[in-house]
Write an enzyme that holds these catalytic residues in place. Structure first.
Site, PDB file in Angstrom:
ATOM      1  N   ASP A   1     -61.728  20.398  -9.345  1.00 24.06           N
ATOM      2  CA  ASP A   1     -62.672  20.060  -8.262  1.00 24.06           C
ATOM      3  C   ASP A   1     -64.035  19.694  -8.856  1.00 24.06           C
ATOM      4  O   ASP A   1     -65.021  20.398  -8.655  1.00 24.06           O
ATOM      5  CB  ASP A   1     -62.769  21.293  -7.334  1.00 24.06           C
ATOM      6  CG  ASP A   1     -63.656  21.047  -6.137  1.00 24.06           C
ATOM      7  OD1 ASP A   1     -63.894  19.883  -5.787  1.00 24.06           O
ATOM      8  OD2 ASP A   1     -64.120  22.042  -5.552  1.00 24.06           O
TER       9      ASP A   1
ATOM     10  N   SER B   1     -63.588  28.381  -3.736  1.00 25.54           N
ATOM     11  CA  SER B   1     -62.167  28.379  -4.105  1.00 25.54           C
ATOM     12  C   SER B   1     -61.752  29.623  -4.908  1.00 25.54           C
ATOM     13  O   SER B   1     -60.646  30.144  -4.681  1.00 25.54           O
ATOM     14  CB  SER B   1     -61.801  27.091  -4.846  1.00 25.54           C
ATOM     15  OG  SER B   1     -62.699  26.822  -5.905  1.00 25.54           O
TER      16      SER B   1
ATOM     17  N   GLY C   1     -64.135  23.006 -17.959  1.00 24.33           N
ATOM     18  CA  GLY C   1     -62.799  23.216 -17.407  1.00 24.33           C
ATOM     19  C   GLY C   1     -61.735  22.285 -17.968  1.00 24.33           C
ATOM     20  O   GLY C   1     -60.541  22.617 -17.928  1.00 24.33           O
TER      21      GLY C   1
ATOM     22  N   HIS D   1     -60.102  23.722   1.040  1.00 27.22           N
ATOM     23  CA  HIS D   1     -59.832  25.162   1.134  1.00 27.22           C
ATOM     24  C   HIS D   1     -58.662  25.461   2.070  1.00 27.22           C
ATOM     25  O   HIS D   1     -57.875  26.374   1.818  1.00 27.22           O
ATOM     26  CB  HIS D   1     -61.105  25.898   1.560  1.00 27.22           C
ATOM     27  CG  HIS D   1     -62.167  25.835   0.494  1.00 27.22           C
ATOM     28  ND1 HIS D   1     -63.499  26.037   0.730  1.00 27.22           N
ATOM     29  CD2 HIS D   1     -62.073  25.592  -0.848  1.00 27.22           C
ATOM     30  CE1 HIS D   1     -64.178  25.914  -0.404  1.00 27.22           C
ATOM     31  NE2 HIS D   1     -63.332  25.637  -1.377  1.00 27.22           N
TER      32      HIS D   1
ATOM     33  N   HIS E   1     -63.126  23.956 -12.070  1.00 30.05           N
ATOM     34  CA  HIS E   1     -64.528  23.717 -11.689  1.00 30.05           C
ATOM     35  C   HIS E   1     -64.816  24.669 -10.525  1.00 30.05           C
ATOM     36  O   HIS E   1     -64.722  24.286  -9.359  1.00 30.05           O
ATOM     37  CB  HIS E   1     -64.741  22.265 -11.249  1.00 30.05           C
ATOM     38  CG  HIS E   1     -64.550  21.258 -12.341  1.00 30.05           C
ATOM     39  ND1 HIS E   1     -63.333  20.994 -12.911  1.00 30.05           N
ATOM     40  CD2 HIS E   1     -65.442  20.443 -12.971  1.00 30.05           C
ATOM     41  CE1 HIS E   1     -63.478  20.060 -13.842  1.00 30.05           C
ATOM     42  NE2 HIS E   1     -64.747  19.717 -13.901  1.00 30.05           N
TER      43      HIS E   1
ATOM     44  N   GLU F   1     -66.393  27.670 -15.206  1.00 30.12           N
ATOM     45  CA  GLU F   1     -67.627  27.111 -14.646  1.00 30.12           C
ATOM     46  C   GLU F   1     -68.590  26.862 -15.796  1.00 30.12           C
ATOM     47  O   GLU F   1     -68.822  27.737 -16.629  1.00 30.12           O
ATOM     48  CB  GLU F   1     -68.207  28.080 -13.601  1.00 30.12           C
ATOM     49  CG  GLU F   1     -69.579  27.742 -13.099  1.00 30.12           C
ATOM     50  CD  GLU F   1     -69.720  26.338 -12.490  1.00 30.12           C
ATOM     51  OE1 GLU F   1     -68.914  25.954 -11.642  1.00 30.12           O
ATOM     52  OE2 GLU F   1     -70.665  25.633 -12.916  1.00 30.12           O
TER      53      GLU F   1
HETATM   54  N1  SAM Z   1     -64.223  24.548  -6.538  1.00 33.27           N
HETATM   55  C1  SAM Z   1     -65.417  25.071  -5.874  1.00 33.27           C
HETATM   56  C2  SAM Z   1     -65.060  25.485  -4.479  1.00 33.27           C
HETATM   57  O1  SAM Z   1     -64.189  24.844  -3.859  1.00 33.27           O
HETATM   58  O2  SAM Z   1     -65.624  26.444  -3.966  1.00 33.27           O
HETATM   59  C3  SAM Z   1     -66.545  24.080  -5.869  1.00 33.27           C
HETATM   60  C4  SAM Z   1     -66.837  23.471  -7.181  1.00 33.27           C
HETATM   61  S1  SAM Z   1     -68.136  22.312  -7.232  1.00 33.27           S
HETATM   62  C5  SAM Z   1     -67.497  20.931  -6.359  1.00 33.27           C
HETATM   63  C6  SAM Z   1     -68.065  21.767  -8.896  1.00 33.27           C
HETATM   64  C7  SAM Z   1     -68.522  22.817  -9.905  1.00 33.27           C
HETATM   65  O3  SAM Z   1     -68.124  22.384 -11.193  1.00 33.27           O
HETATM   66  C8  SAM Z   1     -70.033  23.014  -9.979  1.00 33.27           C
HETATM   67  O4  SAM Z   1     -70.325  24.372  -9.809  1.00 33.27           O
HETATM   68  C9  SAM Z   1     -70.409  22.552 -11.386  1.00 33.27           C
HETATM   69  O5  SAM Z   1     -71.417  23.343 -11.960  1.00 33.27           O
HETATM   70  C10 SAM Z   1     -69.114  22.745 -12.134  1.00 33.27           C
HETATM   71  N2  SAM Z   1     -68.862  21.866 -13.298  1.00 33.27           N
HETATM   72  C11 SAM Z   1     -69.280  20.599 -13.502  1.00 33.27           C
HETATM   73  N3  SAM Z   1     -68.702  20.087 -14.616  1.00 33.27           N
HETATM   74  C12 SAM Z   1     -67.893  21.061 -15.091  1.00 33.27           C
HETATM   75  C13 SAM Z   1     -66.979  21.130 -16.188  1.00 33.27           C
HETATM   76  N4  SAM Z   1     -66.794  20.092 -17.013  1.00 33.27           N
HETATM   77  N5  SAM Z   1     -66.288  22.270 -16.375  1.00 33.27           N
HETATM   78  C14 SAM Z   1     -66.453  23.335 -15.536  1.00 33.27           C
HETATM   79  N6  SAM Z   1     -67.294  23.321 -14.482  1.00 33.27           N
HETATM   80  C15 SAM Z   1     -67.993  22.202 -14.252  1.00 33.27           C
END
Ligand code: SAM
Length: 286
Positions: free
Chosen positions: A168, A99, A143, A18, A41, A117
């Site tokens: 991410d 994020s 994503g 971040h 993500h 998401e």
């Molecule tokens: N980027 C966020 C932040 O920094 O606040 C944190 C994201 S977290 C590490 C990963 C997220 O990706 C989770 O909420 C999960 O549900 C989602 N996720 C997992 N596989 C995914 C995909 N193929 N496409 C989109 N989202 C996905």
């Protein structure tokens, strides 16, 4: 998928990611042209660090908790802490920005943000967080294919030359996630070559990352930088000992900003011998 980011929100990995994301946005917004940001993500956008889930791991205490308490003096750290305080002013003292919130906070009226998401519950929260922000489009979808569908960015008649993509993923697929992310980066670079791309990755055993570094260096980006924060020695395959960001086409001087902040983060967030910040150019612009 079992992953829920609320268990990890505000930990050392979020701090690195971040802080760098804000530094990147600030550099990009120094020029007036409109930007497009894609967060592939996204998570839920906003976390409550006093929730049972966040309290259960206590990870935020060793991340944003410690950094807030010690607040080492560096412009990028101050910038990040100011953004967290702004989030808390709006959403309560235990709030922590994800994020998507930070992107919406740092970008301007003329900029556009797409957030993806996969989990319906998290996407539902995103919808409500950004219900009144017309700049942010929430997509409940995978994503990776979204990178193909949304890049190069064009909204109505507007084409966006400049911008960033944050990838991410939760790495539940372990090493396979690197394959998926690197393929998506290669494909996206052919569609939107001038953008800045940021891929977050966990560090357990450093030597297991060597193939990733080699493959990342071979991507067709003009320049490629890694910024890493280790909170302890990288000698256990079972724990996340740190994390890193692969930054393709970083804007000018982002490396210098991170070079100043990383040692301070390692000092404050380190949990034993081996804590360190590391910055390395995999490919330097010609
Ligand atoms: N980027 C966020 C932040 O920094 O606040 C944190 C994201 S977290 C590490 C990963 C997220 O990706 C989770 O909420 C999960 O549900 C989602 N996720 C997992 N596989 C995914 C995909 N193929 N496409 C989109 N989202 C996905």
């Amino acid at each position: 998928m079992n992953y829920r980011h609320v268990f990890h929100a505000g930990n050392h990995a979020d701090v690195l990611k971040h802080l760098a994301l804000l530094a990147l946005c600030d550099t990009l917004t120094a020029k007036p042209a409109a930007l497009f940001a894609l967060d592939t993500h996204a998570g839920r956008g906003l976390y409550a660090l006093d929730s049972n889930s966040a309290q259960r791991t206590g990870e935020a205490e060793g991340g944003i908790g410690r950094l807030m308490a010690e607040a080492p003096r560096h412009p990028a750290i101050t910038r990040y802490l100011t953004a967290v305080r702004a989030c808390r002013n709006e959403h309560g003292v235990a709030a922590y920005p994800g994020s998507p919130w930070l992107l919406a906070h740092a970008l301007r009226e003329q900029d556009r943000i797409a957030v993806c998401e996969l989990q319906a519950e998290e996407a539902g929260v995103l919808e409500s967080v950004f219900a009144r922000d017309p700049r942010v489009a929430v997509h409940e979808r995978d994503g990776y294919p979204a990178m193909k569908a949304l890049l190069p960015p064009r909204i109505g008649e507007t084409r966006y030359n400049r911008g960033l993509v944050l990838i991410d993923p939760p790495y539940e697929a372990q090493l396979d996630e690197f394959d998926t992310a690197l393929s998506a980066l290669r494909e996206s670079l052919s569609r939107w070559p001038q953008a800045t791309y940021v891929l977050w990755y966990p560090i357990k055993l450093r030597r297991s990352l060597q193939p990733f570094y080699r493959r990342a260096a071979a991507l067709p980006a003009k320049s490629s930088l890694v910024a890493e924060l280790q909170v302890r020695a990288d000698d256990s395959p079972l724990r996340m000992n740190g994390s890193g960001l692969l930054i393709l086409n970083p804007p000018w001087q982002l490396d210098q900003t991170l070079a100043g902040a990383l040692p301070l983060l390692a000092k404050v967030l380190g949990e034993g011998p081996g804590a360190a910040g590391r910055l390395e150019w995999l490919v330097r612009a010609a």
